[in-house]
Design an enzyme around this catalytic site. Structure first.
Site, PDB file in Angstrom:
ATOM      1  N   CYS A   2       0.724  -1.206  -0.161  1.00  0.00           N
ATOM      2  CA  CYS A   2      -0.086   0.157   0.000  1.00  0.00           C
ATOM      3  C   CYS A   2       1.034   1.184   0.093  1.00  0.00           C
ATOM      4  O   CYS A   2       1.992   1.263   0.325  1.00  0.00           O
ATOM      5  CB  CYS A   2      -0.923  -0.221   1.243  1.00  0.00           C
ATOM      6  SG  CYS A   2      -1.960  -1.542   1.244  1.00  0.00           S
ATOM      7  N   ARG A  27       1.041   2.049  -6.233  1.00  0.00           N
ATOM      8  CA  ARG A  27       1.198   0.914  -4.740  1.00  0.00           C
ATOM      9  C   ARG A  27       0.035   0.053  -4.460  1.00  0.00           C
ATOM     10  O   ARG A  27       0.227  -0.636  -3.763  1.00  0.00           O
ATOM     11  CB  ARG A  27       1.969   1.627  -3.866  1.00  0.00           C
ATOM     12  CG  ARG A  27       3.276   2.231  -4.026  1.00  0.00           C
ATOM     13  CD  ARG A  27       3.664   2.933  -2.888  1.00  0.00           C
ATOM     14  NE  ARG A  27       4.354   1.730  -1.828  1.00  0.00           N
ATOM     15  CZ  ARG A  27       5.148   1.367  -1.671  1.00  0.00           C
ATOM     16  NH1 ARG A  27       6.493   1.390  -2.539  1.00  0.00           N
ATOM     17  NH2 ARG A  27       5.568   0.246  -0.716  1.00  0.00           N
ATOM     18  N   TRP A  74      -3.872  -1.529  -1.506  1.00  0.00           N
ATOM     19  CA  TRP A  74      -3.670  -2.967  -1.885  1.00  0.00           C
ATOM     20  C   TRP A  74      -4.416  -3.764  -0.884  1.00  0.00           C
ATOM     21  O   TRP A  74      -3.545  -4.342  -0.086  1.00  0.00           O
ATOM     22  CB  TRP A  74      -2.280  -3.239  -2.493  1.00  0.00           C
ATOM     23  CG  TRP A  74      -2.268  -4.607  -3.079  1.00  0.00           C
ATOM     24  CD1 TRP A  74      -1.725  -5.721  -2.616  1.00  0.00           C
ATOM     25  CD2 TRP A  74      -2.695  -4.756  -4.723  1.00  0.00           C
ATOM     26  NE1 TRP A  74      -1.904  -6.666  -3.734  1.00  0.00           N
ATOM     27  CE2 TRP A  74      -2.388  -5.921  -4.847  1.00  0.00           C
ATOM     28  CE3 TRP A  74      -2.852  -3.997  -5.597  1.00  0.00           C
ATOM     29  CZ2 TRP A  74      -2.527  -6.571  -6.079  1.00  0.00           C
ATOM     30  CZ3 TRP A  74      -2.951  -4.379  -6.970  1.00  0.00           C
ATOM     31  CH2 TRP A  74      -2.723  -5.623  -7.110  1.00  0.00           C
ATOM     32  N   ASN A  98       0.927  -0.260   5.974  1.00  0.00           N
ATOM     33  CA  ASN A  98       1.277  -0.957   4.824  1.00  0.00           C
ATOM     34  C   ASN A  98       2.067  -2.174   5.378  1.00  0.00           C
ATOM     35  O   ASN A  98       3.038  -2.338   6.091  1.00  0.00           O
ATOM     36  CB  ASN A  98       2.324  -0.259   4.157  1.00  0.00           C
ATOM     37  CG  ASN A  98       2.993  -1.335   2.972  1.00  0.00           C
ATOM     38  OD1 ASN A  98       2.199  -2.229   2.278  1.00  0.00           O
ATOM     39  ND2 ASN A  98       4.076  -0.891   2.482  1.00  0.00           N
ATOM     40  N   GLY A  99       1.546  -3.677   5.160  1.00  0.00           N
ATOM     41  CA  GLY A  99       1.972  -4.671   5.645  1.00  0.00           C
ATOM     42  C   GLY A  99       0.928  -5.719   5.877  1.00  0.00           C
ATOM     43  O   GLY A  99      -0.227  -5.624   5.525  1.00  0.00           O
ATOM     44  N   GLU A 478       7.883 -21.431 -18.586  1.00  0.00           N
ATOM     45  CA  GLU A 478       7.619 -19.913 -18.431  1.00  0.00           C
ATOM     46  C   GLU A 478       8.886 -18.986 -18.964  1.00  0.00           C
ATOM     47  O   GLU A 478       8.662 -17.939 -19.230  1.00  0.00           O
ATOM     48  CB  GLU A 478       7.833 -20.033 -16.776  1.00  0.00           C
ATOM     49  CG  GLU A 478       7.706 -18.392 -16.203  1.00  0.00           C
ATOM     50  CD  GLU A 478       6.580 -17.774 -16.560  1.00  0.00           C
ATOM     51  OE1 GLU A 478       6.736 -16.721 -16.335  1.00  0.00           O
ATOM     52  OE2 GLU A 478       5.478 -18.484 -17.230  1.00  0.00           O
ATOM     53  N   LYS A 482       8.160 -15.674 -21.033  1.00  0.00           N
ATOM     54  CA  LYS A 482       8.555 -14.436 -20.505  1.00  0.00           C
ATOM     55  C   LYS A 482       9.332 -13.553 -21.778  1.00  0.00           C
ATOM     56  O   LYS A 482       9.320 -12.539 -21.999  1.00  0.00           O
ATOM     57  CB  LYS A 482       9.434 -14.774 -19.415  1.00  0.00           C
ATOM     58  CG  LYS A 482       9.486 -13.442 -18.395  1.00  0.00           C
ATOM     59  CD  LYS A 482       8.097 -12.941 -17.901  1.00  0.00           C
ATOM     60  CE  LYS A 482       7.105 -14.116 -17.473  1.00  0.00           C
ATOM     61  NZ  LYS A 482       5.580 -13.851 -17.546  1.00  0.00           N
ATOM     62  N   GLU A 485       7.128 -12.531 -24.605  1.00  0.00           N
ATOM     63  CA  GLU A 485       6.317 -11.493 -24.251  1.00  0.00           C
ATOM     64  C   GLU A 485       6.784 -10.208 -24.428  1.00  0.00           C
ATOM     65  O   GLU A 485       6.461  -9.316 -24.870  1.00  0.00           O
ATOM     66  CB  GLU A 485       5.996 -11.611 -22.881  1.00  0.00           C
ATOM     67  CG  GLU A 485       4.655 -12.429 -22.404  1.00  0.00           C
ATOM     68  CD  GLU A 485       4.353 -12.574 -21.204  1.00  0.00           C
ATOM     69  OE1 GLU A 485       3.246 -12.168 -20.714  1.00  0.00           O
ATOM     70  OE2 GLU A 485       5.199 -12.894 -20.118  1.00  0.00           O
ATOM     71  N   HIS A 501      12.561 -36.167 -31.462  1.00  0.00           N
ATOM     72  CA  HIS A 501      11.422 -36.509 -32.115  1.00  0.00           C
ATOM     73  C   HIS A 501      10.742 -35.630 -33.031  1.00  0.00           C
ATOM     74  O   HIS A 501       9.450 -35.290 -33.167  1.00  0.00           O
ATOM     75  CB  HIS A 501       9.995 -36.992 -30.958  1.00  0.00           C
ATOM     76  CG  HIS A 501      10.588 -38.068 -30.057  1.00  0.00           C
ATOM     77  ND1 HIS A 501      10.521 -39.311 -30.605  1.00  0.00           N
ATOM     78  CD2 HIS A 501      11.324 -38.222 -28.910  1.00  0.00           C
ATOM     79  CE1 HIS A 501      11.140 -40.268 -29.792  1.00  0.00           C
ATOM     80  NE2 HIS A 501      11.714 -39.585 -28.711  1.00  0.00           N
ATOM     81  N   LYS A 600      -2.613  -6.286 -18.916  1.00  0.00           N
ATOM     82  CA  LYS A 600      -2.309  -6.939 -17.675  1.00  0.00           C
ATOM     83  C   LYS A 600      -3.198  -7.931 -17.271  1.00  0.00           C
ATOM     84  O   LYS A 600      -3.034  -8.978 -16.732  1.00  0.00           O
ATOM     85  CB  LYS A 600      -2.039  -5.775 -16.548  1.00  0.00           C
ATOM     86  CG  LYS A 600      -1.749  -6.527 -15.111  1.00  0.00           C
ATOM     87  CD  LYS A 600      -0.149  -7.234 -15.511  1.00  0.00           C
ATOM     88  CE  LYS A 600       0.378  -7.576 -14.003  1.00  0.00           C
ATOM     89  NZ  LYS A 600       1.542  -8.363 -14.137  1.00  0.00           N
TER      90      LYS A 600
END
Length: 605
Positions: A2, A27, A74, A98-99, A478, A482, A485, A501, A600
């Site tokens: 946050c 944030r 957040w 924040n936390g 992955e 990435k 992308e 193969h 996103k």
């Protein structure tokens, strides 16, 4: 993750707080609130949704006063509602946070017995009320007493009604700084919030208490003794400040992974063992399931592939992983003892949401792993586990992947123990290793300079291949996603044994091959597959562990990670793959944080 701002000065605080929150909105952006003290009377406005909702409300009802604090949220504990927005507290004590407070349920029970009632679902309100409980006229004594009991990660900004022009701030793990103005002073999550007013600041160390008035800022230790701080001067512009000095959000978020892992794992571990009570899961929730179905898209689906391997290895329960966009249309065979796990960073992915709804129609148990509290998937799933990664600004997901797999590991440990396949001591050892994965990621980040140099030889490639076996194959998938992308290089991931193969026909002189060799038992097989590519002229990059011998005839470049248990190598290894993608894209001059054609959150099929 946050955003926090506090102000004490000679000007009206309201506009300064709103402007600061606007710069901190990256944030957290699901709710916001401000408090202004008018000679000790607290006036608060809070609104869910974007900051514009709060600004409109304040314009209708302006707040008067020259001292106050603001917060952009957040959401973690409790969805994004007006009631859950910060600040929280009582008539005497208010705070923003924040936390994550790990023992908030214990404190809530204690406070309820003392007659406190709660208006929100948040851990923050519990912390505020506990501060009020500890307050007997001296703010410093109250803070010290409360923080001896409060467990977790936090950055607190606190106001007491009988100290109307004073702000108190303290941090543990969460970022917080104090900034020096002329007849006015500030606290904030980062310099972004106040850079229009001052460029002079100092960062609070853990356990330091800042006492902020218009005239000065005092820094005290937890022992109450004054501390001297060296003033720093910022030279960044606002956008750079938001990125903490990193060139792109993607690089910043790659570097945030150790903290994100710690924040996600810590609340789920008690006495060295997985503990899901804070998530509201019934006792022995996992033990009744004989089969697991993981459904996700893109990076989250690749996290599911890792989860499948770990769960099947440790708990011997069959796990299927489905691409969400295919799941509904293949008429899946699912039985009543199947747990359907939906994995999504945003919690709004349309295909994943549709898969969740199908599972509910089939009257199956559903568990969501998401990063956004109050999102559609979080609301509609039977149970939800939040990944406390904070906002991801870059379109390419990085830290979300790491925290997703960390929760799947914890689920595997729990299942293994509940099925009688793992002893309590074995689970403690595994849990310690999972915690250690954060440090393993830090070790991988120390390879950044070498990776940047290696990326120069990848930037001109038209085609590229990733190879791996076992967990390394899931990682290869992955890594390939990435890279394509953000750099637009055509690349594919293959199980190394499948090369012969058909795929090996595409390996020609100079084609780059990135080979993952982090699984010790599979290394001899991997080396044989790699030699098949070098015999055809491939340019090979090997990612392996310290202590492994990789001869020059096998690889052109070798990146060696710190030695770590094979089971947990996905954490440092994916960090290397993310950095390879980032620096290759940087060499090619791509728009890294906003790749072409991508969004996103994919909210349409």
């Amino acid at each position: 993750m946050c955003g926090i701002i506090g102000y004490s000065g000679h000007r009206e605080a309201c506009g300064i707080l709103l402007d600061g929150l606007e710069r901190l909105e990256y944030r957290g952006y699901d709710s916001a609130g401000i408090l202004v003290s008018d000679n000790g009377t607290f006036h608060t406005v809070k609104r869910s949704g974007r900051l514009s909702n709060l600004r409109a409300a304040v314009e209708r009802h302006p707040l008067k006063g020259c001292c106050g604090m603001g917060h952009t949220r957040w959401a973690t504990h409790g969805g994004p509602t007006d009631e859950n927005a910060h600040p929280h507290g009582t008539e005497r004590v208010m705070l923003v946070h924040n936390g994550i407070i790990e023992n908030y349920l214990e404190l809530r029970g204690l406070l309820t017995e003392q007659g406190y009632s709660f208006l929100s679902q948040t851990d923050t309100e519990v912390a505020a009320c506990y501060l009020d409980y500890c307050y007997h006229g001296d703010p410093i004594d109250a803070i010290r007493e409360a923080l001896n009991k409060i467990e977790g990660a936090y950055a607190f900004v606190i106001m007491f009604s009988d100290h109307p022009d004073t702000i108190y701030a303290i941090r543990k793990d969460g970022p917080l700084l104090a900034a020096l103005g002329d007849g006015e002073n500030f606290v904030a999550s980062d310099i972004t919030a106040v850079i229009s007013y001052t460029n002079r600041y100092f960062v609070l160390d853990e356990g330091e208490i800042a006492v902020v008035t218009p005239r000065r800022i005092r820094i005290l230790g937890m022992d109450g003794k004054p501390r001297e701080k060296a003033v720093q001067t910022v030279t960044w512009d606002i956008e750079q400040a938001q990125k903490d000095g990193y060139e792109h959000f993607m690089l910043k978020e790659i570097h945030e992974q150790p903290d994100a892992l710690r924040h996600t794992i810590s609340p789920r571990v008690k006495n060295g063992l997985p503990d899901w009570s804070g998530d509201g899961l019934p006792k022995d929730f996992f033990s009744r399931f004989e089969r697991i179905q993981i459904v996700a898209c893109g990076t989250a689906m690749h996290a599911g592939m890792i989860g499948k391997t770990i769960i099947e290895k440790l708990a011997r329960i069959p796990v299927e992983v489905d691409i969400a966009s295919e799941f509904r249309y293949r008429d899946p065979i699912l039985t009543g003892n199947t747990l359907v796990i939906i994995v999504s960073q945003s919690g709004e992915t349309a295909d994943s949401l549709a898969a969740l709804r199908l599972a509910k129609q089939m009257e199956l148990s559903t568990l969501a792993i998401v990063n956004v509290a109050g999102s559609s998937i979080a609301r509609e799933a039977e149970h939800v586990l939040y990944t406390f990664a904070g906002p991801e600004i870059s379109v390419a997901s990085t830290k979300a992947y790491s925290v997703q797999i960390s929760l799947l590991y914890l689920i595997a440990f729990t299942l293994g123990q509940e099925k009688g396949l793992l002893s309590e001591e074995q689970v403690r050892v595994l849990t310690r290793q999972l915690f250690a994965s954060a440090e393993a990621v830090r070790g991988a980040l120390r390879l950044q300079e070498r990776i940047e140099m290696s990326a120069k030889s990848l930037a001109g490639a038209e085609h590229l291949f990733f190879l791996g076996r076992g967990l390394d194959y899931a990682l290869a998938c992955e890594g390939s996603l990435k890279l394509k992308e953000v750099s637009y290089v055509h690349c594919e991931a293959y199980a190394a044994g499948e090369l012969k193969h058909g795929t090996i026909s595409l390996i020609t002189e100079g084609v780059p091959v990135i080979a993952l060799c982090t699984q010790t038992a599979l290394l001899p097989k991997m080396l044989s597959n790699i030699k098949e590519t070098t015999a055809r002229g491939a340019k090979v990059f090997v990612i392996a562990k310290q202590g492994e011998t990789i001869s020059q005839d096998v690889a052109d470049t070798v990146l060696l990670l710190d030695d770590f248990d094979d089971l947990f190598m996905p954490f440092p290894a994916v960090t290397v793959l993310q950095l390879i993608a980032y620096f290759t894209a940087r060499q090619r001059g791509c728009d890294i944080d906003k790749p072409r054609n991508l969004a996103k959150s994919v909210t349409v099929e």
